[in-house]
Design an enzyme around this catalytic site. Structure first.
Site, PDB file in Angstrom:
ATOM      1  N   LEU A 199       0.724  -1.152   0.057  1.00 27.14           N
ATOM      2  CA  LEU A 199      -0.068  -0.283  -0.084  1.00 27.14           C
ATOM      3  C   LEU A 199       0.849   1.484  -0.037  1.00 27.14           C
ATOM      4  O   LEU A 199       0.599   2.103  -0.661  1.00 27.14           O
ATOM      5  CB  LEU A 199      -0.960  -0.106   1.137  1.00 27.14           C
ATOM      6  CG  LEU A 199      -2.167  -1.036   1.096  1.00 27.14           C
ATOM      7  CD1 LEU A 199      -3.038  -0.822   2.395  1.00 27.14           C
ATOM      8  CD2 LEU A 199      -2.935  -0.612  -0.276  1.00 27.14           C
ATOM      9  N   ARG A 217      -5.503  -6.020  21.815  1.00 26.29           N
ATOM     10  CA  ARG A 217      -4.646  -7.173  21.277  1.00 26.29           C
ATOM     11  C   ARG A 217      -3.750  -7.762  22.273  1.00 26.29           C
ATOM     12  O   ARG A 217      -3.235  -8.737  22.504  1.00 26.29           O
ATOM     13  CB  ARG A 217      -3.935  -6.769  20.001  1.00 26.29           C
ATOM     14  CG  ARG A 217      -5.078  -6.633  19.104  1.00 26.29           C
ATOM     15  CD  ARG A 217      -4.527  -6.278  17.718  1.00 26.29           C
ATOM     16  NE  ARG A 217      -5.488  -6.220  16.572  1.00 26.29           N
ATOM     17  CZ  ARG A 217      -5.259  -5.842  15.261  1.00 26.29           C
ATOM     18  NH1 ARG A 217      -3.956  -5.476  14.791  1.00 26.29           N
ATOM     19  NH2 ARG A 217      -6.145  -5.725  14.329  1.00 26.29           N
TER      20      ARG A 217
END
Lengths: 249, 646, 216
Positions: free
Chosen positions: B52, B339
């Site tokens: 990206l 997380r």
């Protein structure tokens, strides 16, 4: 599990190549097919033989790098990518034949590695929407009916692995081309270039020495992403439309 | 500890404007020099990597009229590992009218990064996020839509606003294909020259400026030199130093590590994100770990048996003999804790011997309650593709047997140090995306990696690089420039060395062993003793590697062992620096948990008074200790607080 | 692409012809007079605007052109497919493809050879098992007598080949002309199968009836 592998070995693009048989022992059914090849390669290196070259990267079925023909089927007996194929799909004592994608447009570089640059050149020919950075209107400026967006998405999931070409009896790249034509053609943003796009992409497809499509459907049957066969019909419709409206010139 | 590194002078981000945070990006764009469109075609830029951050930068610079040379190691730019991102991309569009704003996204990201990122950068990221969505839609990215034809949003990673745009579970793929198509359009237009199956092996620095790279053509083995007025590294993260990670097999640190050795500072290398919901390891042959979307934690309940060594079928373990440990320890957030916390908790219960599955490295993620409550069809509609993927990989049916999950290395927040312009400490060397360190601090929030990669590539770099290029074109350089010849020679020597050792161990066996060291001592929980041991063992293993590795074949062909060997050699050096960085940071923050620094009830304890800085490491020379340069972090807008999820 | 469209369009023309041809054949069940009158009327179609037999000649030209174009396109695509895969697989496997698509090319050759025989037999009567005759009906009845079982057998085999050819050919033409949609794919395939089966049965009926004595 013990497996006998018949693998295509080819030193380089100009080598003639041949099938070589290897025994792979103590294969776990939970191994992926590529992990089984890893195990073979580790052994080959220690035995002083060059490992089998094969393309792979993400190993989670999305990058499209991997792909070999296993017992005559692109990506093997399950409808998925080679990296997501697991050895539990085979049985103890099986002999498995592994070959590279075979197409003139995909010349072999080494062993099971082929050059799929032709796909990139088809995209270069028109597989895009011309929207230079910074020129975009607000994302909500043009609503897209959900059905169209979903169909565009279905076609856009193509990972460019080349299994369609490998499986096609004509070695045609039409499903790949049609997936992009359909993805962009379903969206309002893709309309201005729609007619020119299909003509340019199909011309490039033909220049790359892919075969012609005869609607056999093996491509869609092996496609790990389930790109629908009717995208080819959509491409044909667009193409007939642009040829008759003269966009081809 | 000072035996392992030297402390140098502090550094500052000289490019970040002062003033109100909301105006800084405007100010910088105004103060930066411009390049006349007619001059752009005389200027060249090398972009390494086509994910990206790289594809978007190369396409945009090509559109602007620069001569761009783009490089990727894969056979096509479309295969870069951004493609595997599942969840989504954040943007402060506030399309849901639910109270979101640029400021809120900024606030969430700074806080989520555990106060180890820069306010200026994060604010800019939030501002630009809005434009990214517009850009991607214009390119034809098929984001999920509602029946009215407008874009759908969802909430992600425990945030209370719905700001995540997504394309089923394949958002990264769709965004990358958009950037890839824009890139191929420029290839056709002749502004970008694409070099696939090329791996950057060295940076060429001339008169203190980054002026080119040495790359190996992976098909012919040719060692090529490429020159430009500026070099952009968009080569991704280094999670593969752990051998097993959710990264692609080819992901590596070589491009950034080679730049580091030439003078670019490496910032916060120890900040690693370990994702809690991955499919556990099934055997020694395992080559990679597969992520299961975090969204599964919305409905699945995580548990292990009460007793260690309980090997019963999970369905036969009665309710009272199960420990739903996240719900027990964190009643407020339960299974939805961030997380880092979910990962560490899983490690703790497995360390107690209560882990499940092969090797005891796994915990159950159970959908039985959800299926009872919502019905199987509803669960299928929500998670069907993930369940299928799980079944394909494990051969188990998660509708009937609880899934097994275990944490895995997923993302690296650390990377080359860059200033506000994304320029590294080497003039002319820019770094974008996961390869730099800039925006996520010590912990990255879900759906923000895609945002950062595209922000850097489409909007930030193409504006800031002009300021540097305005002084160009720089003095002509070519193969005969001594620095270029030396760099190419160094690459050849290294390759010859690797091919000539002909020892008794494969590259993978070294890589696996290195991975084990890193996972055990520099993984979810670290302490001084372990890290010291790790540094020692890494050094020994590296020594052995250079004496005992076996790489067959030759350079002048496609040689995958040789490629791997070069990457692993660089991982050894990086691994040592990661451990040193982890060792020196005697605090717990974000993805970095030091067991010496915890609260009474075992939670992470930051030390803002001592460690509120970016640790930028300067290469000290081969065999010499690295030099630590601190960039102090100041928070004018977001108050520094200790995170709590109880 | 032009090749494929040409193939599809000429294919459609030939299918339409086959439908008309089958209708003609089935006249046999209405007796000798009906059959002979039908073939006679074919020559009078379009009179007086067209000379006697004019329509038939136009038909023949159109059909011949279609066959030539169809064959040319087929050969071109076949050769292209061969060039597109210079090295063949050692192991091949049909995943979903039908037997009919598998036999398109060799089936096509067989049909071409059969057509030549068929014209020599029943149109020009150059080949005349069971003797020459001015009456098309008699030529047919004579040709399919039980003692010439091998002629009947050849016809049966050829007609079945035509059926297979049409099964894939009709579907393929529809897809090439852009008519296929995912929702229609099944229906189109059923349509192709039904037309192919109907034509096969229709063409088999007449010669078999003669052989088995139902038409005399």
């Amino acid at each position: 599990m013990n497996i006998t592998l018949r693998v295509w070995r080819q030193k380089g693009p100009d080598d003639k190549g041949r099938m070589v048989t290897y025994k792979v022992e103590d294969v776990s059914p939970d191994m992926s097919f590529l992990e089984m090849l890893d195990v073979l390669n580790e052994r080959l290196i220690l035995e002083g033989e060059e490992p089998v070259a094969f393309d792979h990267d993400c190993r989670e079925g999305i990058c499209g790098a991997c792909g070999v023909v296993i017992d005559g089927e692109a990506h093997g007996p399950e409808t998925t990518t080679t990296c997501q194929l697991h050895m539990r799909s085979f049985s103890d004592g099986d002999t498995i034949t592994v070959e590279p994608w075979r197409a003139k447009a995909f010349p072999v570089i080494k062993d099971l590695v082929v050059d799929r640059g032709a796909f990139d050149r088809i995209i270069q020919a028109g597989g895009y929407i011309s929207a230079p950075t910074g020129t975009a209107p607000d994302a909500h400026a043009s609503p897209v009916p959900k059905a169209d967006a979903d169909r565009a998405f279905d076609a856009a999931t193509c990972i460019g692995c080349g299994a369609c070409v490998a499986a096609c009896p004509n070695a045609s790249g039409m499903l790949f081309t049609a997936a992009k034509v359909t993805h962009l053609g379903m969206l309002p943003q893709g309309q201005p270039e729609r007619e020119a796009r299909v003509v340019q992409m199909v011309n490039q497809h033909d220049e790359e020495d892919f075969g012609g499509c005869t609607n056999i459907g093996e491509c869609a049957a092996v496609c790990p992403k389930g790109i629908p066969l009717d995208t080819i019909s959509q491409l044909n419709r667009d193409l007939l439309g642009s040829l008759s409206s003269g966009a081809a010139e | 500890m000072k035996d392992l590194y030297i402390e140098g002078d502090e550094i500052r981000d000289e490019k970040a404007p002062a003033g109100p945070v909301a105006e800084r990006w405007d100010q910088r764009r105004f103060s930066a020099k411009l390049v006349n469109p007619a001059n752009r075609r005389k200027l060249s830029v090398i972009v390494v990597g086509t994910g990206l951050a790289g594809a978007s930068a190369a396409a945009t610079l090509g559109e602007a009229g620069y001569q761009v040379k783009s490089f990727c190691y894969q056979d096509s730019p479309r295969r870069a590992h951004s493609i595997a991102a599942q969840g989504g991309i954040n943007a402060a569009k506030n399309y849901r009218n639910d109270g979101d704003s640029i400021y809120r996204l900024f606030y969430d990201t700074v806080k989520g990064g555990d106060f180890r990122s820069r306010e200026s950068n994060v604010y800019r990221l939030s501002q630009v996020s809005v434009e990214i969505i517009d850009q991607c839609v214009a390119q034809g990215v098929p984001f999920a839509r509602e029946y009215g034809g407008l874009l759908d949003n969802r909430s992600f990673g425990g945030v209370q606003v719905s700001r995540t745009f997504y394309a089923r579970g394949q958002t990264g793929q769709q965004l990358l294909i958009g950037a890839y198509q824009a890139l191929e359009r420029q290839v056709q237009a002749g502004t970008v020259e694409m070099n696939t199956r090329h791996e950057m092996l060295e940076l060429i620095v001339v008169d203190g400026r980054a002026r080119g790279i040495v790359a190996r053509d992976m098909v012919t083995g040719e060692i090529e030199t490429h020159f430009a007025d500026a070099v952009v590294l968009s080569s991704g993260g280094y999670g593969n130093v752990f051998y097993l990670s959710t990264n692609a097999m080819g992901c590596n640190v070589t491009a950034t590590w080679r730049a580091h050795r030439k003078g670019a500072y490496f910032a916060n290398p120890c900040y690693t994100q370990i994702h809690p919901t991955c499919i556990p390891v099934s055997g020694d042959y395992q080559s990679k770990l597969t992520l299961m979307s975090e969204s599964l934690r919305n409905d699945g309940r995580i548990w292990v048996p009460n007793e260690a060594g309980d090997t019963r079928d999970p369905r036969e373990i009665p309710e009272e003999e199960r420990d739903y440990y996240l719900e027990r320890i964190y009643p407020a957030f339960g299974n939805l804790v961030p997380r880092d916390i979910a990962s560490r908790a899983a490690k703790n219960v497995c360390d107690e011997g209560r882990g499940v599955g092969p090797g005891g490295l796994g915990v159950y993620l159970d959908f039985a309650d959800a299926i009872k409550r919502l019905g199987r069809p509803a669960v299928e509609a929500k998670y069907g593709n993930l369940f299928d993927m799980y079944q394909r990989i494990t051969g188990e049916n998660p509708y009937e047997v609880p899934m097994r999950i275990y944490p895995a290395v997923h993302y690296t927040m650390g990377g080359l140090w860059v200033d506000y312009d994304l320029q590294s400490s080497i003039p002319g060397l820019f770094v974008t995306g996961e390869a730099n360190f800039s925006d996520h601090g010590a912990n990255r929030l879900g759906a923000s990696a895609l945002m950062q990669g595209l922000a850097d590539g489409y909007f930030v770099l193409p504006n800031t690089i002009n300021d540097y290029l305005a002084a160009g074109p720089f003095e002509e350089v070519d193969e005969s420039t001594p620095e270029a010849g030396e760099a190419a020679e160094a690459v050849r020597a290294r390759i010859d060395k690797l091919l000539s050792i002909n020892g008794n161990r494969t590259v993978d066996s070294f890589h696996k062993e290195l991975g084990h060291i890193m996972w055990d001592y520099c993984g979810m929980e670290r302490n001084e003793e372990g890290l010291r041991k790790a540094v020692e063992r890494i050094r020994e293993l590296r020594e052995e590697f250079w004496q005992n590795v076996r790489v067959l074949g030759e350079n002048e062909e496609l040689n995958q062992s040789l490629e791997k060997a070069g990457r692993v050699a660089d991982f050894f050096e990086l691994a040592e620096l990661m451990c040193i960085d982890a060792l020196h940071r005697r605090e717990s923050c974000g993805g970095h948990f030091r067991s010496e620094s915890q609260t009474e009830d075992g939670e992470a304890l930051r030390h803002d008074d001592e460690f509120a800085y970016v640790a930028a490491w300067e290469f000290g020379g081969t065999g010499e200790p690295p030099v630590l340069r601190k960039e102090p972090l100041e928070y004018e807008y977001v108050e520094m607080k200790q995170r709590s999820y109880k | 692409m032009a090749l494929k469209s040409a193939m599809a369009v000429t294919g459609v023309i030939l299918v339409l012809f086959l439908i008309a041809h089958m209708y003609g054949n089935l006249n046999a069940f209405a007796g000798q007079e009906a059959f002979d009158t039908y073939s006679h009327h074919l020559r009078e179609l379009g009179e007086p605007m067209l000379p006697h037999g004019g329509f038939l000649w136009i038909m023949r030209v159109v059909l011949l052109a279609s066959v030539l174009i169809h064959t040319y396109a087929a050969v071109a695509l076949w050769r292209r497919a061969g060039r597109a895969r210079p090295v063949r697989y050692q192991v091949t496997k049909r995943v979903q493809r039908s037997y009919s698509s598998y036999t398109m090319r060799y089936g096509g050759i067989m049909i071409a050879l059969f057509t030549v025989f068929h014209v020599l037999h029943l149109t020009t009567n150059t080949i005349h098992p069971g003797g020459r005759s001015e009456s098309p009906y008699e030529r047919m009845v004579a040709g399919f007598q039980p003692e010439f079982w091998y002629v009947t057998l050849f016809y049966v085999a050829a007609v079945i080949a035509v059926g297979f050819h049409l099964r894939h050919g009709i579907w393929s033409a529809l897809a090439t002309l852009g008519i296929n949609r995912q929702s229609r794919q099944r229906s189109l395939n059923i349509i192709a199968t039904v037309i192919a089966a109907a034509l096969t049965i229709g063409f088999l009926l007449t010669p078999l009836s003669v052989t088995f004595g139902l038409v005399e």
